[in-house]
Each structure stands twice: as structure tokens, then as C-alpha cells.
Design a protein around this motif. Structure first.
Motif, PDB file in Angstrom:
ATOM      1  N   GLY A 111     -14.439  17.195  29.024  1.00 42.78           N
ATOM      2  CA  GLY A 111     -14.457  18.645  29.200  1.00 42.78           C
ATOM      3  C   GLY A 111     -13.757  19.352  28.053  1.00 42.78           C
ATOM      4  O   GLY A 111     -13.644  18.819  26.948  1.00 42.78           O
ATOM      5  N   THR A 144     -13.929  20.749  33.485  1.00 44.28           N
ATOM      6  CA  THR A 144     -14.955  19.711  33.513  1.00 44.28           C
ATOM      7  C   THR A 144     -16.293  20.306  33.948  1.00 44.28           C
ATOM      8  O   THR A 144     -16.347  21.368  34.585  1.00 44.28           O
ATOM      9  CB  THR A 144     -14.556  18.586  34.486  1.00 44.28           C
ATOM     10  OG1 THR A 144     -14.643  19.087  35.828  1.00 44.28           O
ATOM     11  CG2 THR A 144     -13.137  18.103  34.228  1.00 44.28           C
ATOM     12  N   GLN A 175     -13.900  11.596  28.240  1.00 46.22           N
ATOM     13  CA  GLN A 175     -13.270  10.733  29.228  1.00 46.22           C
ATOM     14  C   GLN A 175     -12.917   9.377  28.610  1.00 46.22           C
ATOM     15  O   GLN A 175     -13.738   8.736  27.963  1.00 46.22           O
ATOM     16  CB  GLN A 175     -14.237  10.533  30.390  1.00 46.22           C
ATOM     17  CG  GLN A 175     -13.653   9.871  31.621  1.00 46.22           C
ATOM     18  CD  GLN A 175     -14.676   9.840  32.743  1.00 46.22           C
ATOM     19  OE1 GLN A 175     -15.815   9.427  32.558  1.00 46.22           O
ATOM     20  NE2 GLN A 175     -14.274  10.294  33.925  1.00 46.22           N
TER      21      GLN A 175
END
Length: 223
Positions: A111, A144, A175
Motif C-alpha cells: 500500500g 491498503t 508486502q
């Protein structure tokens, strides 16, 4: 492979341990004492090397999952009132890292960083109830694609005296990527929306960028 934050400490430790071993070899007459000093130097070097190890981890990069940001044990799963940023009710998952765990912090989700702050503070033991609010810590919020905004906190423990945080506001992150480091014992809190489905269990041992600790609600319903 070793983390960049440990390079200077590893070099200094190596030089000191090598000097100690050489001095013991030439100036300690008693063989048991000489061997003991040299073995102790090697043990110290091994401990420093294992603490700063940085195993390569490839995260699956699943937008429907929140991954553990660190290696360690889940010690808290509870609903809290988050006071710093969200100012509402959230679910907190706390992961305690012992000195023998990998201490690299990794992004729990992909994100954009919307908030990143460092807070000086105390050095209560990492499992103390007030450590999340009173210890030296960093707070990072990631926006996110599916969970909305989530938060994680790096929290210094009784032994830790330096937290490294690479997260910068407006930066896009992936991630599982390296987001920082905490030196010598610590804890990381992950703060999620109330509708998250928690897959972690108390006392579960988790691995950073590998273990799923929460999913979207509908994922559980589809199973």
C-alpha cells in the motif's frame, strides 16, 4: 546474509574478539583459561551474527491477507481504543521477539504510507501492558487496497535502545519488504479494522513475511 544495520557492530565485534583471542594466546599461561577466553570470544561473535541475520523471504503479496511483520510469538489479541491516529476501536495483534529471533521488520501489507512517526519513551519490558503507549516506538500507517488503513508499531523492549524505521509518508511499499529493524529484544503491534478475520492464535509462533495473521471477512465465509 546479515542486515545492514548490523554491519558496523559485526565488524567491531569481530575485531575485538580476534584481538581478545590473540592476546589470550600469547599472554594467558594457563591452557584452560586461554581456551576458555577464546571460546567465549567465538560464542559472543556467533551471538552477534545470529542476531543480525536477515534471511531472504519472498512474500506472496496477497491483498486479502495481512502477514506477520516479524518473527516471534503472538502474545496479545484484543480489541483496543487506538488513541494516536484512528481514535476508534481496533483489533490489536502483538508479537514478541526474543533476542534469538530474527529482528528484521517487514511490511505486513502492500500500500501507501500515510503516517510515520517516531516517539521517544521508556524501556519497559516488551510484554508490559503500557509498553505500546509509553516505550520508545514508531507508528506506521499503510493505506491498503482492501483493508483500508492498517497500523503497525515497532516497540523497544527493556534491552532495546534503537529502533530503525524506513517507512516514509507517501511512499508505496510492498508486502514483505524490509521496513526496519529493532535491536536486542522488542515487540511489534499490528492494529487492524474490527471487521478483520484474525487467523493468528495466542502463543502461536509466526514468521515475518510468511505467516498470515488476518484476512478479509469474506475470505473466511467463502471457505
Amino acid at each position: 546474509m546479515f542486515h545492514r544495520e548490523g554491519q558496523r557492530i559485526i565488524l567491531i565485534t569481530f575485531v575485538l574478539c580476534a584481538l581478545l583471542a590473540v592476546v589470550a594466546e600469547h599472554h594467558v599461561v594457563s591452557a584452560p583459561w586461554r581456551i576458555g577466553v577464546q571460546v567465549a570470544a567465538i560464542v559472543v561473535l556467533i551471538l552477534i551474527l545470529q542476531f543480525f541475520r536477515n534471511p531472504r523471504r519472498i512474500a506472496p503479496k496477497n491483498f486479502d491477507e495481512i502477514l506477520a511483520p516479524v518473527d516471534g510469538k503472538v502474545v496479545v489479541i484484543e480489541e483496543i481504543e487506538e488513541k494516536e491516529y484512528f481514535r476508534d476501536r481496533r483489533i490489536q495483534i502483538s508479537i514478541f521477539m526474543s533476542p534469538i529471533n530474527v529482528h528484521v521488520t517487514r511490511y505486513p501489507a502492500s500500500g501507501v504510507i500515510t503516517y510515520s512517526r517516531y516517539h521517544p519513551g521508556k524501556y519497559l519490558v516488551a510484554w508490559h501492558p503500557k509498553s505500546s503507549e509509553e516505550n520508545e516506538r514508531t507508528t506506521v500507517v499503510i493505506r491498503t487496497p482492501k483493508f483500508g488503513e492498517i497500523m503497525y508499531r515497532q516497540i523497544a523492549g527493556a534491552m532495546a535502545r534503537r529502533i530503525v524505521n524506513y517507512a516514509e509518508e507517501d511512499e508505496s511499499v510492498q508486502q514483505g519488504e524490509d521496513s526496519g529493524f529493532i535491536k536486542f529484544g522488542s515487540r511489534v503491534d499490528v492494529i487492524l479494522p474490527l471487521n478483520s478475520t484474525i487467523t493468528a492464535r495466542l502463543q502461536q509462533k509466526v514468521r515475518g513475511a510468511q505467516t498470515c495473521i488476518a484476512t478479509l471477512p469474506q475470505q473466511r465465509d467463502d471457505e
